[in-house]
Design a protein around this motif. Sequence first.
Motif, PDB file in Angstrom:
ATOM      1  N   HIS A   1     -18.395  34.940  27.844  1.00 52.79           N
ATOM      2  CA  HIS A   1     -17.577  35.376  26.697  1.00 52.79           C
ATOM      3  C   HIS A   1     -16.367  36.116  27.257  1.00 52.79           C
TER       4      HIS A   1
ATOM      5  N   ARG B   1     -14.903  30.290  16.152  1.00 56.15           N
ATOM      6  CA  ARG B   1     -13.441  30.178  16.297  1.00 56.15           C
ATOM      7  C   ARG B   1     -13.052  28.727  16.603  1.00 56.15           C
TER       8      ARG B   1
ATOM      9  N   LEU C   1     -19.205  33.860  18.210  1.00 57.17           N
ATOM     10  CA  LEU C   1     -17.869  34.088  17.660  1.00 57.17           C
ATOM     11  C   LEU C   1     -16.905  33.050  18.236  1.00 57.17           C
TER      12      LEU C   1
ATOM     13  N   GLY D   1      -9.735  36.614  21.120  1.00 57.35           N
ATOM     14  CA  GLY D   1     -10.098  38.028  21.054  1.00 57.35           C
ATOM     15  C   GLY D   1      -8.890  38.913  21.347  1.00 57.35           C
TER      16      GLY D   1
ATOM     17  N   ASN E   1     -19.151  44.289  25.158  1.00 60.79           N
ATOM     18  CA  ASN E   1     -18.562  43.625  26.335  1.00 60.79           C
ATOM     19  C   ASN E   1     -18.658  44.461  27.611  1.00 60.79           C
TER      20      ASN E   1
ATOM     21  N   SER F   1     -10.178  45.501  18.149  1.00 63.90           N
ATOM     22  CA  SER F   1     -10.813  44.208  18.397  1.00 63.90           C
ATOM     23  C   SER F   1     -11.508  43.714  17.133  1.00 63.90           C
ATOM     24  N   SER F   2     -11.806  42.437  17.157  1.00 65.81           N
ATOM     25  CA  SER F   2     -12.396  41.787  15.984  1.00 65.81           C
ATOM     26  C   SER F   2     -13.656  42.537  15.574  1.00 65.81           C
TER      27      SER F   2
ATOM     28  N   ILE G   1      -6.761  41.563  18.884  1.00 63.39           N
ATOM     29  CA  ILE G   1      -6.469  42.949  19.274  1.00 63.39           C
ATOM     30  C   ILE G   1      -4.969  43.220  19.125  1.00 63.39           C
TER      31      ILE G   1
HETATM   32  O1  LIG Z   1     -13.316  43.289  22.386  1.00 62.79           O
HETATM   33  C1  LIG Z   1     -12.707  42.375  22.985  1.00 62.79           C
HETATM   34  O2  LIG Z   1     -12.253  42.500  24.146  1.00 62.79           O
HETATM   35  C2  LIG Z   1     -12.476  41.061  22.296  1.00 62.79           C
HETATM   36  C3  LIG Z   1     -13.742  40.504  21.697  1.00 62.79           C
HETATM   37  O3  LIG Z   1     -14.711  40.237  22.683  1.00 62.79           O
HETATM   38  C4  LIG Z   1     -13.429  39.253  20.926  1.00 62.79           C
HETATM   39  O4  LIG Z   1     -13.715  38.156  21.411  1.00 62.79           O
HETATM   40  O5  LIG Z   1     -12.883  39.377  19.812  1.00 62.79           O
END
Ligand SMILES: O=C(O)C[C@H](O)C(=O)O
Length: 329
Positions: free
Chosen positions: A188, A163, A159, A228, A132, A238-239, A232
């Motif tokens: 994203h 979801r 992702l 996301g 990211n 994070s995922s 967290i």
């Molecule tokens: O790492 C993140 O900020 C969250 C990740 O992009 C997510 O969507 O799980």
Amino acid sequence: MTRTPVNVTVTGAAGQIGYALLFRIASGQLLGADVPVRLRLLEIPQGLKAAEGTAMELDDCAFPLLQGIDITDDPNVAFDGANVALLVGARPRTKGMERGDLLEANGGIFKPQGKAINDRAADDIKVLVVGNPANTNALIAQAAAPDVPAERFTAMTRLDHNRALSQLAAKTGAPVSEIKRLTIWGNHSATQYPDVFHAEIAGKNAAEVIDDQAWLADTFIPTVAKRGAAIIEARGASSAASAANAAIDHIHTWVNGTAEGDWTSMGIPSDGSYGVPEGLISSFPVTCKGGTYEIVQGLDVNEFSRSRIDASVKELEEEREAVRGLGLI
Ligand SMILES: O=C(O)C[C@H](O)C(=O)O
Ligand SMILES: NC(=O)c1ccc[n+]([C@@H]2O[C@H](COP(=O)([O-])OP(=O)(O)OC[C@H]3O[C@@H](n4cnc5c(N)ncnc54)[C@H](O)[C@@H]3O)[C@@H](O)[C@H]2O)c1
């Protein structure tokens, strides 16, 4: 085995997504059960030892398809002959960091990696950016690789797509396998727009099956867009496994195609479709066939969808302006 192995480069290989990803690639889930792979793991110097540990574990799995593992901190080595590149390693936002600082720090990663892809990768290179801010990191890498066709640089919104599928299945009781033609539009980030207006649940229009506009606007969209952050909050990190799973899905679909009558979501360079300014790396509905993808054309975009797509695209434009201002593209 006589087939030439496919070179798969993974950056951030010693991170948590890397750990959830590498074993699945080596077992054949990325490209197919008959496709041998050679892994190239790119890490920063501090990550090399952990990457070596992961490589030892990969060896210990005795995967028949795994034809070799190289570990390096040099992008020119990591991307040499790469056919598939998964750019996972990124600079996370830390306390007190402004958005501009984050973009600049990531520019220091994705610009040299884009250049190394430009100079070293195989002609058929396919790039997926996971780290990211994924869409804008993909833009930075792409800008540094002028000799690689722009459409080979993609960002992960699979992702978010997965979801959204899962939330719809939970709401309607339909199995995930019965839900088709869902779309994630835009970035994203929390501005992304999961669109069910063209989706089908067991062959019927999803919005009509759900028949609950308030749930769509106030529950479904924010749940998907903020998932996301919720992970967290719950996990304290994070995922990782779900992100790795989505990366596998993204490349697998790109290489092997979407199912007849269905589509998926990918962050790809816009060709101007649906009013998204050309060149922005934005998520669209796409079909894949023969290793290429195409934006699904001709969908009606209602007012509700238009305003949400526009908001996410505006954020992407702001990110593009910011990295332009930093001289990163
Ligand atoms: O790492 C993140 O900020 C969250 C990740 O992009 C997510 O969507 O799980
Ligand atoms: N697009 C998505 O849907 C999605 C989902 C989840 C996470 N992410 C993002 O994926 C990224 C990785 O997540 P993680 O949980 O694996 O993080 P992590 O911190 O566990 O691992 C990142 C790894 O990258 C390495 N790294 C940093 N700079 C590098 C460089 N220049 N070259 C090579 N390696 C480098 C680090 O040493 C570390 O091992 C984060 O940016 C995260 O926000 C994206």
